[in-house]
Design a protein around this motif. Structure first.
Motif, PDB file in Angstrom:
ATOM      1  N   ALA A 148      -2.999  -4.405  -7.691  1.00 20.72           N
ATOM      2  CA  ALA A 148      -4.224  -5.155  -7.642  1.00 20.72           C
ATOM      3  C   ALA A 148      -4.061  -5.461  -6.177  1.00 20.72           C
ATOM      4  CB  ALA A 148      -4.144  -6.418  -8.745  1.00 20.72           C
ATOM      5  N   LEU A 149      -4.707  -4.984  -5.223  1.00 21.48           N
ATOM      6  CA  LEU A 149      -4.520  -5.269  -3.841  1.00 21.48           C
ATOM      7  C   LEU A 149      -5.748  -5.976  -3.322  1.00 21.48           C
ATOM      8  CD1 LEU A 149      -3.156  -1.581  -2.781  1.00 21.48           C
ATOM      9  CD2 LEU A 149      -2.049  -3.752  -3.619  1.00 21.48           C
TER      10      LEU A 149
ATOM     11  N   VAL B 169     -10.083  -6.417 -11.349  1.00 19.20           N
ATOM     12  CA  VAL B 169      -9.004  -5.646 -10.882  1.00 19.20           C
ATOM     13  C   VAL B 169      -7.736  -5.827 -11.753  1.00 19.20           C
ATOM     14  CG1 VAL B 169      -8.053  -5.205  -8.606  1.00 19.20           C
ATOM     15  CG2 VAL B 169     -10.268  -5.504  -8.809  1.00 19.20           C
TER      16      VAL B 169
ATOM     17  N   ASP C 236      -9.888  -4.826  -2.973  1.00 19.67           N
ATOM     18  CA  ASP C 236      -9.912  -3.637  -3.865  1.00 19.67           C
ATOM     19  C   ASP C 236     -11.291  -3.245  -3.980  1.00 19.67           C
ATOM     20  OD1 ASP C 236     -10.121  -1.945  -6.399  1.00 19.67           O
ATOM     21  OD2 ASP C 236      -7.956  -2.030  -5.973  1.00 19.67           O
ATOM     22  N   ARG C 237     -11.723  -2.043  -3.591  1.00 20.40           N
ATOM     23  CA  ARG C 237     -13.123  -1.466  -3.804  1.00 20.40           C
ATOM     24  C   ARG C 237     -13.190  -0.495  -4.835  1.00 20.40           C
ATOM     25  NH1 ARG C 237     -15.101  -1.737   2.322  1.00 20.40           N
ATOM     26  NH2 ARG C 237     -14.577  -3.851   2.831  1.00 20.40           N
ATOM     27  N   GLY C 238     -12.284  -0.334  -5.836  1.00 23.79           N
ATOM     28  CA  GLY C 238     -12.195   0.868  -6.742  1.00 23.79           C
ATOM     29  C   GLY C 238     -12.952   0.936  -7.852  1.00 23.79           C
TER      30      GLY C 238
ATOM     31  N   VAL D  65      -4.393 -11.282  -4.692  1.00 24.06           N
ATOM     32  CA  VAL D  65      -5.591 -10.840  -5.607  1.00 24.06           C
ATOM     33  C   VAL D  65      -6.387 -11.921  -5.979  1.00 24.06           C
ATOM     34  CG1 VAL D  65      -4.381 -10.219  -7.675  1.00 24.06           C
ATOM     35  CG2 VAL D  65      -6.673  -8.925  -7.094  1.00 24.06           C
TER      36      VAL D  65
ATOM     37  N   ARG E 256       0.820  -1.239   0.051  1.00 23.04           N
ATOM     38  CA  ARG E 256       0.056  -0.053   0.163  1.00 23.04           C
ATOM     39  C   ARG E 256       0.933   1.260  -0.060  1.00 23.04           C
ATOM     40  NH1 ARG E 256      -5.407  -0.761   0.476  1.00 23.04           N
ATOM     41  NH2 ARG E 256      -6.207  -2.676   0.915  1.00 23.04           N
TER      42      ARG E 256
ATOM     43  N   SER F  82       2.134   1.492  -3.374  1.00 24.70           N
ATOM     44  CA  SER F  82       1.178   2.117  -4.658  1.00 24.70           C
ATOM     45  C   SER F  82       0.711   3.357  -4.214  1.00 24.70           C
ATOM     46  CB  SER F  82       0.094   1.079  -4.471  1.00 24.70           C
ATOM     47  OG  SER F  82      -0.653   1.055  -3.135  1.00 24.70           O
TER      48      SER F  82
END
Length: 257
Positions: free
Chosen positions: A99-100, A163, A103-105, A180, A65, A68
């Motif tokens: 790609a973590l 993702v 991920d909620r992006g 991921v 994190r 990134s």
């Protein structure tokens, strides 16, 4: 003269501050600050695939994190694609494909294709190159049937594939992966990650990925970093790190039934 590393971490530290819980203070309890990374230093070169292993809580997700651009370090420095992750964060993030875990992006009411087109625009991918890249990645990640479905209708594993496509769409210099593919079945996870890692390394990207699948790490990683309580416990080829890794994992207390 050797080129500069694509990932360069020097004496990196991250301490999460003591949480403030009114109910805990009322009961006389004090929660200590938690040090997630403790003086971590390493490098990853272009075309190199490096695996991060270690028990839960070792600092793997925190490290990824920070690299990134989602977290700030408490001390030390980190550079990605020759850019400082703190002082040059926008430029740094353009060079990273991340790609973590969890991920909620993705926008749930857009289709997978619409999400990818949106992120392609953010990363300044030429418009005429977007459809062939999406088609290529959809084939590699077995997602062609998902492209025109809204993200909210996708399973956890299907979202993970989208993702991954988003992370690779702009052909980043640095690829960061944090468990991921854990929501995929073992066979699909191995196929997807093995192909992605080999393809990314072949085009010169630096890859840093966290995994608990030691068989997979042995098969695809050029080098392994073993983290334990935020410190670098061992580094080297898998065979060199394995004895220390086994002792570290064996020392982790098991939860009682």
């Amino acid at each position: 003269m050797r080129p500069a590393p694509e990932i360069e971490v020097v004496a990196l530290e991250k301490t999460y501050p003591r949480p403030f819980w009114p109910w805990a203070r009322a009961r006389g309890r004090k929660e200590a600050a938690r040090q997630a990374l403790r003086g971590l230093s390493f490098e990853v070169r272009a075309g190199e695939v490096v695996a991060l292993i270690g028990p839960n809580g070792a600092g793997k997700s925190t490290l990824l994190r920070i690299l990134s651009g989602l977290l700030l370090p408490s001390a030390g420095t980190a550079r990605v694609a020759s850019r400082d992750v703190v002082r040059e964060r926008p430029g740094c993030r353009r060079e990273v494909g991340a790609a973590l875990a969890d991920d909620r992006g993705l926008s749930p009411r857009l289709t997978a294709r619409q999400n990818l087109e949106f992120f392609a625009a953010l990363y300044a991918v030429p418009r005429d190159e977007v459809p062939p890249r999406v088609h290529e990645l959809a084939g590699a990640l077995e997602t062609r049937r998902l492209l025109d479905r809204e993200v909210r209708t996708l399973s956890t594993g299907e979202k993970a594939r989208v993702v991954l496509m988003r992370a690779l769409l702009h052909r980043p210099r640095v690829l960061l992966l944090d468990e991921v593919t854990r929501s995929l079945d073992p066979g699909a996870a191995r196929r997807v990650r093995t192909r992605l890692l080999s393809d990314a390394a072949a085009r010169g990207a630096a890859v840093l990925f966290a995994s608990h699948d030691l068989a997979e790490v042995e098969a695809v990683a050029h080098r392994v970093l073993l983290l334990d309580a935020g410190r670098l416990a061992a580094t080297g080829a898998f065979a060199e790190v394995r004895p220390t890794a086994e002792s570290v994992f064996a020392a982790v207390p098991k939860e009682e039934d």
